[in-house]
Design an enzyme around this catalytic site. Structure first.
Site, short mmCIF file in Angstrom:
data_model
loop_
_atom_site.label_atom_id
_atom_site.label_comp_id
_atom_site.label_asym_id
_atom_site.label_seq_id
_atom_site.Cartn_x
_atom_site.Cartn_y
_atom_site.Cartn_z
N ASP A 1 -8.84 -40.76 -11.70
CA ASP A 1 -9.84 -40.00 -11.49
C ASP A 1 -9.41 -39.58 -9.98
O ASP A 1 -8.59 -39.95 -9.32
CB ASP A 1 -11.16 -40.57 -11.44
N ASP B 1 -17.23 -41.32 -14.97
CA ASP B 1 -16.16 -42.16 -15.54
C ASP B 1 -16.05 -43.10 -16.54
O ASP B 1 -15.02 -43.57 -17.33
CB ASP B 1 -15.18 -42.71 -14.41
N ASP C 1 -14.11 -44.51 -10.75
CA ASP C 1 -15.03 -44.96 -9.90
C ASP C 1 -16.77 -44.66 -10.19
O ASP C 1 -17.59 -45.33 -9.81
CB ASP C 1 -14.83 -45.07 -8.54
#
Length: 855
Positions: free
Chosen positions: A552, A751, A747
């Site tokens: 990410d 996600d 995080d």
């Protein structure tokens, strides 16, 4: 099992007494036959229990068949004990006793009464976590675990109990993680069930665990000392016998030395080796064959045959092999126990990190209390050098805090008013006043410890395979030993017993049972030291196989603390109003971009109604009677059916910034331009991963320009922008369908779905709670270098496990034919078996000594 224990307690009171009590046909005939006073006779005729003489409650009509008659009982406990006595063939007990027997409740072992205390909710508060209305979980200390078979037996037995939902036993730490349904089974019943198969279980407590470890250590040293001391004497006598057989010795001296060897071996057999016999006995009672069964068989056969030879004054004696095998086996187990303690040191440091005392402030006065008595909202004073006793937030003061025990990062973290503090960290510079936010099992430290315990108990596929091999291997070696004994017996060989003993001893599967648990325990300990908290044991195996890493962007490769650099807004609205509306809506979100807008906006929020969160898109709500939306460009353009000002987009694209748009149903009001700094160690991480031959992909919900800027700065060649959570999942699934093993690092809340569906996943240290729950591994800090360290260490751990299994199996494949052919004596087999176990443990220990997964 409990019935038999009650029976055994009852029979302890039986002593040879004059048989002045005649056989009884009824209560009245019993009264007439007893030589007791009139008051007792009168009491007995008033329906008293035949077993314990307690009055029988009116309406209770249970009886037990004794001496051909139904005799009245006062409770089901007395009935059970009486029927057990009769079933065991001890009815004469009731004829020879001179007083009433203990009641059923009196005969319940003290341990069973003590376990009921643990059903109290106030007692459970310190060690039991309540997951739902009826679901509970707890960590238990297990006493008596000696090998992998003990772990298997406890797992199978506890799992078979009605109401137990899940159980995992950690061989390394001797602890069990149990989850159960409180409505169907009580914790005391679980503890009693464990006790019934010969083990002791207690709720986990760091101080009690340490005391039990010290007790086990002293016990092992005493056994070693006895085996070593008397073993040396037996060996010296054996040398004399060997020399006499070579040069000649008078029969009287030879017999004297044989009897002397027998006497010196007895303490070793009865004390030092008793642990093997006890474990084997419990295993056989529970229809299980563990490694202690062939060990006990070898020691027992060798000793008994030697006793027969000593009594007859002829034949071979193996007292030296008995003491040597016992001593060497105890040495290897003690060494293995020491290695396990070393591997668990980092975990145990967490358990002892919290201080015993705390300085509580109450209306200006300071009071020293036990840290365990702290409650939420208490205010405590933390002086420089003191350990923070619970999770909290800073009320007064500013200081630096050492969180290295939790995160592995040595640099102190600066804390000011409003910042969060983790219990177990150390205040360094200035006094702090801290408001307690969570205590007991709700603290960060407790949750970390619980996750470590769960991971250590969780077995990767290679460990499960080793357990299956070991359980079948024991039966195989017993079969081989029987076949070898039969062969040499029919060959009329005088060495048939010696050869059989050598086969049993040399094939003891200690090394095979230790091959994976020792390596996994060492790897988990080392990963925790590197700042990676493994929640699921399978993650170690999966890390080694990873082919693709998906990152990410915000909060992962970047710091996750974006700042608002510019607001582009329509001429018809006010900039401050746009910020106030945006901050009011974003106050319901935990996303880093939302927090940046909140920090830049007005602290006075407008009332928000009908808030709707579209995952991966943005928020919709009604403020002051009008519909607003805030989120990504695609989300806003879909909501308002209008295109964003091209000049605004050109400005954002030129700055490679992250953009968040605000709109009404018929107008796009503003574009918030935010910048997020790339983490300092991100570039080094990407380079190291590329060097390892793995592929890198960046997936983000942010704009194309922002994703492109981060990808080019870090060296990532493949990236995807403007992705919703379901689109991320679809891309990861496509990779998996093509045979890729995917590691996802993220995080945010958005996600969480892809973290759950990746083959293995890592959540950043400051990730959302949902992301941490979904991930297989949680960073204790935010050091990206720990990811490559973890990949390297997982590769090395799998290599060491395979080396251990290859050595254990290879050793037995080579040693069994040699022993069966008579080339290996029992004492040589004892040395070989012990060395094999030591090699496996020492090899696993290399993981704890490695740095960053490398030698």
């Amino acid at each position: 099992m409990q019935l038999i224990k009650c029976l055994s307690i009852s029979l302890r009171i039986v002593t040879p007494l004059p048989t002045h009590l005649e056989p009884m046909s009824s209560v009245q005939s019993t009264v007439d036959s007893l030589n007791v006073n009139a008051k007792i006779k009168q009491d007995l005729t008033r329906r008293h229990c035949f077993h314990c003489h307690s009055p029988i409650i009116d309406g209770f009509k249970e009886t037990a068949w004794i001496d051909g008659h139904d005799q009245p009982m006062c409770c089901f406990g007395c009935k059970a004990v009486a029927e057990a006595i009769v079933a065991a063939g001890h009815e004469h007990f009731y004829r020879v006793r001179s007083e009433a027997s203990p009641t059923g409740s009196e005969m319940v072992p003290e341990f069973l009464r003590e376990t009921r205390v643990y059903d109290n909710e106030s007692v459970q508060a310190d060690f039991v976590q309540q997951l739902s209305d009826d679901s509970r979980e707890a960590s238990l200390i297990l006493e008596g675990i000696t090998c992998a078979a003990c772990v298997w037996l406890n797992e199978q037995h506890i799992a078979s109990l009605d109401g137990v939902l899940e159980v995992q036993v950690n061989y390394s730490s001797r602890r069990a993680w149990v989850r159960w349904d409180e409505a169907r089974i009580k914790l005391s019943e679980i503890l009693q069930a464990i006790h019934a198969i010969g083990y002791q279980a207690h709720p986990y407590n760091p101080e009690q665990q340490q005391a039990l470890q010290q007790k086990e250590r002293r016990s092992q040293i005493r056994r070693l000392a006895i085996a070593g001391l008397f073993g040396m004497q037996v060996m010296m006598v054996s040398i004399s016998l060997y020399a006499g057989a070579w040069s000649g010795m008078e029969r009287n001296f030879e017999n004297l030395f044989r009897w002397l060897s027998l006497g010196l071996t007895l303490p070793v057999l009865l004390f030092s080796a008793s642990i093997f016999f006890r474990s084997a006995w419990y295993d056989l009672l529970n229809h299980r064959v563990s490694m202690d069964v062939p060990v006990s068989l070898g020691i027992g056969i060798a000793f008994l045959s030697s006793v027969v030879a000593t009594v007859r004054g002829m034949g071979e004696i193996y007292f030296d092999s008995v003491v040597m095998f016992t001593f060497l086996l105890l040495v290897s187990r003690y060494f293995e126990w020491t290695v396990r303690q070393r591997s668990n040191e980092s975990v145990e440091r967490l358990a002892h990190a919290l201080p015993l005392m705390a300085n509580r402030l109450d209306e200006g006065s300071e009071e020293v209390i036990a840290a365990s008595l702290l409650k939420v909202d208490d205010v405590v004073l933390i002086r420089p050098g003191e350990t923070i006793p619970a999770d909290g937030e800073v009320l007064v003061g500013e200081s630096s805090v050492d969180e290295s025990l939790l995160s592995g990062e040595s640099r102190p973290v600066h804390k000011r008013i409003g910042d969060h503090l983790v219990g177990g960290s150390i205040n360094i510079e200035n006094p702090l006043q801290v408001r307690v936010l969570s205590v007991g099992s709700d603290t960060v430290l407790s949750s970390i410890y619980a996750m470590i315990e769960r991971a250590q108990a969780d077995k990767p596929p290679i460990a499960q395979l080793a357990d299956r091999i070991a359980s079948r291997f024991i039966l195989a070696i017993l079969t081989v030993a029987a076949l070898v004994a039969s062969y040499w017996w029919f060959q009329s060989s005088e060495d048939w017993l010696e050869i059989t003993l050598a086969v049993i001893i040399v094939t003891c599967p200690c090394a095979l049972s230790l091959a994976t648990p020792a390596a996994i325990s060492a790897a988990l300990s080392r990963l925790q030291g590197l700042g990676l908290l493994v929640k699921r044991g399978q993650a170690i195996d999966a890390l080694d196989k990873v082919t693709h890493l998906v990152f990410d962007k915000t909060g992962t490769l970047t710091l996750g603390k974006p700042t608002l650099s510019q607001v582009l807004y329509d001429d018809s609205v006010d900039r401050d109003f746009c910020l106030q509306v945006a901050a009011s809506m974003e106050s319901y979100s935990e996303h880093p971009l939302a927090q940046a807008i909140i920090r830049a906006g007005d602290s006075v929020y407008l009332p928000v109604k009908n808030l709707v969160n579209q995952s991966g898109g943005g928020l919709k709500a009604i403020i002051q009677g009008r519909q607003y939306a805030i989120g990504s460009i695609n989300f806003i353009e879909t909501f308002s059916a209008m295109r964003i000002n091209p000049d605004w987009l050109e400005k954002a694209d030129k700055d490679a910034a992250t953009v968040v748009a605000l709109a009404q149903s018929d107008k796009i009001l503003a574009l918030f331009i935010l910048h997020d700094e790339i983490r300092a160690d991100a570039i080094n991480l990407i380079q190291a991963i590329k060097a390892s031959g793995r592929k890198l992909i960046l997936m983000t919900g942010d704009s194309e320009a922002s994703a492109r800027q981060v990808a080019s700065s870090t060296g990532i060649e493949e990236y995807y922008a403007n992705l919703k959570p379901e689109q991320k999942m679809a891309r990861v699934k496509a990779l998996q369908d093509d045979g890729a093993i995917v590691l996802m690092v993220g995080d945010g809340i958005n996600d969480a779905p892809v973290l759950s569906n990746a083959d293995v996943s890592i959540a950043m240290g400051d990730a959302s709670a949902l992301a941490k729950t979904s991930a297989d591994i949680v960073m204790l800090g935010n050091r990206l270098a720990s990811i490559i360290d973890g990949l390297s260490l997982s590769t090395k751990s799998q290599l060491i496990i395979r080396q251990n299994l290859a050595w254990a199996l290879g050793y037995n494949i080579c040693a069994i034919p040699a022993a069966a052919a008579g080339y290996i004596t029992p004492w040589m087999a004892a040395i070989g078996m012990s060395l094999s176990s030591l090699i496996v443990v020492i090899n696993a220990l290399r993981l704890t000594a490695s740095r960053s997964g490398q030698d």
